[in-house]
Structure formats: C-alpha cells, structure tokens
Design an enzyme around this catalytic site. Structure first.
Site, PDB file in Angstrom:
ATOM      1  N   ASN A  16       0.853  -1.187   0.000  1.00 26.39           N
ATOM      2  CA  ASN A  16       0.000   0.000   0.000  1.00 26.39           C
ATOM      3  C   ASN A  16       0.895   1.245   0.000  1.00 26.39           C
ATOM      4  O   ASN A  16       1.668   1.454   0.935  1.00 26.39           O
ATOM      5  CB  ASN A  16      -0.901  -0.043   1.243  1.00 26.39           C
ATOM      6  CG  ASN A  16      -1.836   1.143   1.299  1.00 26.39           C
ATOM      7  OD1 ASN A  16      -1.412   2.270   1.090  1.00 26.39           O
ATOM      8  ND2 ASN A  16      -3.101   0.898   1.577  1.00 26.39           N
ATOM      9  N   HIS A  51      -3.784  -4.732   7.573  1.00 24.33           N
ATOM     10  CA  HIS A  51      -3.897  -3.616   8.513  1.00 24.33           C
ATOM     11  C   HIS A  51      -3.049  -3.871   9.752  1.00 24.33           C
ATOM     12  O   HIS A  51      -3.259  -4.855  10.463  1.00 24.33           O
ATOM     13  CB  HIS A  51      -5.345  -3.332   8.954  1.00 24.33           C
ATOM     14  CG  HIS A  51      -5.545  -1.867   9.211  1.00 24.33           C
ATOM     15  ND1 HIS A  51      -5.073  -1.239  10.336  1.00 24.33           N
ATOM     16  CD2 HIS A  51      -6.110  -0.895   8.456  1.00 24.33           C
ATOM     17  CE1 HIS A  51      -5.363   0.042  10.268  1.00 24.33           C
ATOM     18  NE2 HIS A  51      -5.989   0.285   9.133  1.00 24.33           N
ATOM     19  N   GLY A  52      -2.081  -2.994   9.934  1.00 22.66           N
ATOM     20  CA  GLY A  52      -1.231  -3.067  11.127  1.00 22.66           C
ATOM     21  C   GLY A  52      -0.194  -4.176  11.082  1.00 22.66           C
ATOM     22  O   GLY A  52       0.500  -4.421  12.070  1.00 22.66           O
ATOM     23  N   ARG A  91       2.620  18.996   1.544  1.00 17.73           N
ATOM     24  CA  ARG A  91       3.055  20.264   0.940  1.00 17.73           C
ATOM     25  C   ARG A  91       2.227  20.633  -0.289  1.00 17.73           C
ATOM     26  O   ARG A  91       2.536  21.605  -0.962  1.00 17.73           O
ATOM     27  CB  ARG A  91       4.528  20.168   0.541  1.00 17.73           C
ATOM     28  CG  ARG A  91       5.478  20.191   1.702  1.00 17.73           C
ATOM     29  CD  ARG A  91       5.490  21.577   2.343  1.00 17.73           C
ATOM     30  NE  ARG A  91       6.308  21.607   3.524  1.00 17.73           N
ATOM     31  CZ  ARG A  91       7.578  21.997   3.564  1.00 17.73           C
ATOM     32  NH1 ARG A  91       8.183  22.356   2.459  1.00 17.73           N
ATOM     33  NH2 ARG A  91       8.244  22.009   4.696  1.00 17.73           N
ATOM     34  N   ARG A 148      -7.318  12.718   0.852  1.00 21.97           N
ATOM     35  CA  ARG A 148      -6.235  13.194   1.725  1.00 21.97           C
ATOM     36  C   ARG A 148      -4.858  12.727   1.255  1.00 21.97           C
ATOM     37  O   ARG A 148      -3.865  13.318   1.610  1.00 21.97           O
ATOM     38  CB  ARG A 148      -6.472  12.789   3.179  1.00 21.97           C
ATOM     39  CG  ARG A 148      -6.304  11.326   3.450  1.00 21.97           C
ATOM     40  CD  ARG A 148      -6.325  11.041   4.936  1.00 21.97           C
ATOM     41  NE  ARG A 148      -7.650  11.233   5.505  1.00 21.97           N
ATOM     42  CZ  ARG A 148      -8.063  10.620   6.617  1.00 21.97           C
ATOM     43  NH1 ARG A 148      -7.246   9.832   7.276  1.00 21.97           N
ATOM     44  NH2 ARG A 148      -9.275  10.802   7.087  1.00 21.97           N
ATOM     45  N   HIS A 149      -4.813  11.641   0.482  1.00 23.49           N
ATOM     46  CA  HIS A 149      -3.500  11.247  -0.037  1.00 23.49           C
ATOM     47  C   HIS A 149      -3.560  10.966  -1.546  1.00 23.49           C
ATOM     48  O   HIS A 149      -3.170  11.799  -2.342  1.00 23.49           O
ATOM     49  CB  HIS A 149      -2.858  10.103   0.776  1.00 23.49           C
ATOM     50  CG  HIS A 149      -3.790   9.029   1.260  1.00 23.49           C
ATOM     51  ND1 HIS A 149      -4.615   8.334   0.426  1.00 23.49           N
ATOM     52  CD2 HIS A 149      -3.997   8.530   2.517  1.00 23.49           C
ATOM     53  CE1 HIS A 149      -5.294   7.454   1.133  1.00 23.49           C
ATOM     54  NE2 HIS A 149      -4.962   7.549   2.404  1.00 23.49           N
ATOM     55  N   HIS A 178       0.938   6.238   1.696  1.00 22.57           N
ATOM     56  CA  HIS A 178       1.731   7.164   2.514  1.00 22.57           C
ATOM     57  C   HIS A 178       2.711   7.990   1.696  1.00 22.57           C
ATOM     58  O   HIS A 178       3.138   9.057   2.135  1.00 22.57           O
ATOM     59  CB  HIS A 178       2.498   6.406   3.598  1.00 22.57           C
ATOM     60  CG  HIS A 178       1.632   5.995   4.755  1.00 22.57           C
ATOM     61  ND1 HIS A 178       0.519   6.687   5.146  1.00 22.57           N
ATOM     62  CD2 HIS A 178       1.752   4.977   5.633  1.00 22.57           C
ATOM     63  CE1 HIS A 178      -0.022   6.093   6.191  1.00 22.57           C
ATOM     64  NE2 HIS A 178       0.705   5.048   6.508  1.00 22.57           N
ATOM     65  N   HIS A 187      -5.627   3.662  -2.018  1.00 17.51           N
ATOM     66  CA  HIS A 187      -6.957   3.967  -1.493  1.00 17.51           C
ATOM     67  C   HIS A 187      -7.347   5.371  -1.957  1.00 17.51           C
ATOM     68  O   HIS A 187      -6.710   6.350  -1.558  1.00 17.51           O
ATOM     69  CB  HIS A 187      -6.895   3.896   0.044  1.00 17.51           C
ATOM     70  CG  HIS A 187      -8.212   4.098   0.731  1.00 17.51           C
ATOM     71  ND1 HIS A 187      -8.366   3.951   2.092  1.00 17.51           N
ATOM     72  CD2 HIS A 187      -9.443   4.431   0.267  1.00 17.51           C
ATOM     73  CE1 HIS A 187      -9.617   4.180   2.428  1.00 17.51           C
ATOM     74  NE2 HIS A 187     -10.297   4.481   1.334  1.00 17.51           N
ATOM     75  N   THR A 189      -8.245   3.524   8.169  1.00 23.52           N
ATOM     76  CA  THR A 189      -9.470   2.710   8.178  1.00 23.52           C
ATOM     77  C   THR A 189      -9.543   1.955   9.501  1.00 23.52           C
ATOM     78  O   THR A 189      -8.721   1.081   9.766  1.00 23.52           O
ATOM     79  CB  THR A 189      -9.428   1.719   6.998  1.00 23.52           C
ATOM     80  OG1 THR A 189      -8.974   2.414   5.842  1.00 23.52           O
ATOM     81  CG2 THR A 189     -10.799   1.147   6.729  1.00 23.52           C
ATOM     82  N   GLU A 191     -10.991  -9.369   2.684  1.00 22.36           N
ATOM     83  CA  GLU A 191      -9.738  -9.046   3.376  1.00 22.36           C
ATOM     84  C   GLU A 191     -10.072  -8.926   4.851  1.00 22.36           C
ATOM     85  O   GLU A 191     -10.857  -8.058   5.250  1.00 22.36           O
ATOM     86  CB  GLU A 191      -9.156  -7.741   2.832  1.00 22.36           C
ATOM     87  CG  GLU A 191      -7.864  -7.355   3.556  1.00 22.36           C
ATOM     88  CD  GLU A 191      -7.169  -6.128   2.948  1.00 22.36           C
ATOM     89  OE1 GLU A 191      -7.347  -5.850   1.742  1.00 22.36           O
ATOM     90  OE2 GLU A 191      -6.450  -5.454   3.701  1.00 22.36           O
ATOM     91  N   GLY A 208       1.088  -1.515   4.382  1.00 26.44           N
ATOM     92  CA  GLY A 208       1.528  -0.171   4.000  1.00 26.44           C
ATOM     93  C   GLY A 208       2.470   0.469   4.989  1.00 26.44           C
ATOM     94  O   GLY A 208       3.665   0.612   4.746  1.00 26.44           O
ATOM     95  N   HIS A 209       1.922   0.838   6.146  1.00 24.22           N
ATOM     96  CA  HIS A 209       2.655   1.710   7.065  1.00 24.22           C
ATOM     97  C   HIS A 209       4.049   1.195   7.428  1.00 24.22           C
ATOM     98  O   HIS A 209       5.027   1.944   7.367  1.00 24.22           O
ATOM     99  CB  HIS A 209       1.818   1.931   8.338  1.00 24.22           C
ATOM    100  CG  HIS A 209       2.419   2.923   9.261  1.00 24.22           C
ATOM    101  ND1 HIS A 209       2.207   4.280   9.147  1.00 24.22           N
ATOM    102  CD2 HIS A 209       3.277   2.764  10.292  1.00 24.22           C
ATOM    103  CE1 HIS A 209       2.896   4.904  10.068  1.00 24.22           C
ATOM    104  NE2 HIS A 209       3.552   4.012  10.779  1.00 24.22           N
ATOM    105  N   ARG A 222      -9.562   7.969  -1.254  1.00 22.58           N
ATOM    106  CA  ARG A 222     -10.523   8.346  -0.210  1.00 22.58           C
ATOM    107  C   ARG A 222     -11.429   9.459  -0.704  1.00 22.58           C
ATOM    108  O   ARG A 222     -11.040  10.282  -1.537  1.00 22.58           O
ATOM    109  CB  ARG A 222      -9.775   8.820   1.045  1.00 22.58           C
ATOM    110  CG  ARG A 222      -9.025   7.724   1.776  1.00 22.58           C
ATOM    111  CD  ARG A 222      -8.464   8.255   3.087  1.00 22.58           C
ATOM    112  NE  ARG A 222      -9.523   8.534   4.028  1.00 22.58           N
ATOM    113  CZ  ARG A 222      -9.830   7.749   5.061  1.00 22.58           C
ATOM    114  NH1 ARG A 222      -9.134   6.669   5.319  1.00 22.58           N
ATOM    115  NH2 ARG A 222     -10.822   8.071   5.858  1.00 22.58           N
ATOM    116  N   GLU A 275      -8.641   0.447  -3.187  1.00 20.90           N
ATOM    117  CA  GLU A 275      -9.545   0.485  -2.032  1.00 20.90           C
ATOM    118  C   GLU A 275     -10.460   1.687  -2.188  1.00 20.90           C
ATOM    119  O   GLU A 275      -9.989   2.795  -2.458  1.00 20.90           O
ATOM    120  CB  GLU A 275      -8.750   0.649  -0.739  1.00 20.90           C
ATOM    121  CG  GLU A 275      -7.867  -0.526  -0.410  1.00 20.90           C
ATOM    122  CD  GLU A 275      -7.031  -0.240   0.839  1.00 20.90           C
ATOM    123  OE1 GLU A 275      -7.160   0.832   1.444  1.00 20.90           O
ATOM    124  OE2 GLU A 275      -6.226  -1.100   1.177  1.00 20.90           O
TER     125      GLU A 275
END
Ligand code: PXP
Length: 243
Positions: free
Chosen positions: A7, A190-191, A18, A49-50, A10, A43, A101, A151, A212-213, A45, A70
C-alpha cells in the site's frame, strides 16, 4: 505463499503535506515492483487526503496486473473505479475523522449499499473484495453477497497486548476457515509489520497480505525496494518454517 500487496498511500500523504508534486506515488510503484510486490494497493478516499484521481489513472497505466483499489461504497467513488477498472476493488468503510481505516465494513448492517457497489463493479469485470472484521456474521453475509474475496482486518490482532494476541489470532483463523469453506478467497491486512506478519501469513488458505505503514516506515531509512524485499523475505521465512 501469500502475495504481497504494498500500500503506497503514505507516499502520497507526504506529497499532500506540501500539496506539491513530490514524492510521486507513481514512482513508488516501480520501486515496490522491483522489491517483489505482487500487488499495488492504493486507497482513493472521499476526502482525497492522499491518493488523487490523477494518481489512480497514472498507476492504472503502470500496473498491468495486480492493481488493488480500495474505495468506499460512495456512488461517485464507485463510478471512478468503474472507469479506471482496477484488477480488484476492495470495499472499505470510511469516516472523515478517522486517522486510517479503523474497522471493517459492516456488511450485515449496510447490505443494500454494499450490494449496489458490488453489482456496479462486477458488471465492469472488476474482482471485488470486502474488508471485514474477522467475525462469523460478516463472513456469512459477504459470502451471501457473492464476492470473490474478503480481506480480514488484522488491526485488533496487531494492536493486541501480548497476552491477548493468541485470542485475536484464533479469531482470524476461525474466520479464515469459514471463508475457505464458503469458497471465498482469503486476504488480510492492517497493522501488519515485520514482526507480527508470520502467524497471519501462515494461516491456511491465505492468498494476499496488504501492508503499507510498516513498509513505508522502513523505506524512510532503507529505501522502498529494500523495505519491500525484506517484507517478502519475512513472509517467505514464515512459510518455510511450515515445510
Ligand atoms: N488493507 C486495508 C483495507 C487498508 O485500509 C489498509 C490501510 O490503508 C491496509 C490494508 C494497510 O494497513 P497498514 O498501513 O496498517 O499496513
């Protein structure tokens, strides 16, 4: 062996901090693929936001197979997905105030809205996956809605203190068994990180992990290609211990 879906939202989050043109998530695609990603996950959204609409179009051109988009069930977002035709659309819940999410889709409570999104996506030949909590009712409803995959939300497992981790893992295992028995393909995410990924990768029937993260966090220090390769190695190592 589960596929690794990376993912890259980020990367766009940093750019949007910026509101400029760099770093470009489209360039992240190449590094992630070189590192061994089998799926690229983004994703779009509602609040943008990204990932932006332009990113989805450009990344669709770059990723010839294995693009997982997503989206929420919002009709306008579903319309964009139907135009872009990702290989897979994963329906997720979305709340504007959330940091990420936070829970799975409540398929049982919101079934008309979810069913309508599924119909529209499937009519374009898009494979649909539902992001749900590892819960018997949610799996049963997902099966009834005729999706190809779910998922399972691994957030509760990832966030659990050590003494509750087995309990959360058992919930994931039970839901996974139910998916396999119902003929639904099994994904999770997730996570997940380099430390906690192994037991989830080892769940029988697990086909795809979306992460992702933790990969992007490692990429800050080691570069994205290496960070992806190391996650692939963590998954491979987990599977080797089963042999
Ligand atoms: N799967 C889904 C459906 C998600 O919404 C997210 C977060 O965007 C992920 C996987 C990846 O989660 P993480 O960034 O915690 O690895």
């Amino acid at each position: 062996m589960p596929r690794l879906g990376v993912n890259i939202d980020h990367v766009a989050t940093i750019r949007q901090a910026r509101k400029t043109y760099e770093p470009d998530p489209a360039l992240a695609v190449s590094a992630a693929l070189l590192g061994g990603a089998e799926v690229i996950t983004i994703h779009l959204r509602e609040d943008r936001r990204h990932i932006q609409d332009r990113d989805v179009r450009v990344i669709r051109e770059l990723v010839h197979s294995g693009l997982n988009l997503e989206i929420s069930c919002d009709p306008e977002i579903v319309h964009i997905a139907c135009e872009v035709v990702p290989d897979q659309a994963t329906l997720v819940p979305e709340r504007r105030e959330e940091v990420t999410t936070e829970g799975g889709l409540d398929v049982a409570a919101d079934s008309d809205r979810v069913a309508s999104a599924i119909d529209r996506l499937q009519s374009k030949g898009i494979d649909v996956s539902l992001f749900i909590d590892p819960d018997e009712r949610q799996v049963a409803k997902s099966a009834a809605l005729g999706v190809g995959a779910v998922e399972l939300h691994t957030g509760a497992y990832a966030d659990a203190p050590p003494h509750q981790r087995d309990e959360q893992l058992n919930r994931l295992r039970a839901a996974s068994e139910q998916c396999t028995a119902s003929g639904i393909r099994l994904h999770a995410g997730h996570g997940l990180n380099y430390v906690n990924v192994a037991p989830v990768a080892q769940i029988p029937g697990m086909l795809e992990l979306n992460i992702g993260h933790s990969i992007i966090a490692r990429a800050v220090f080691k570069g994205l290609e290496t960070a992806v390769r190391e996650m692939k190695q963590a998954i491979d190592a987990a599977m080797l211990t089963l042999d």
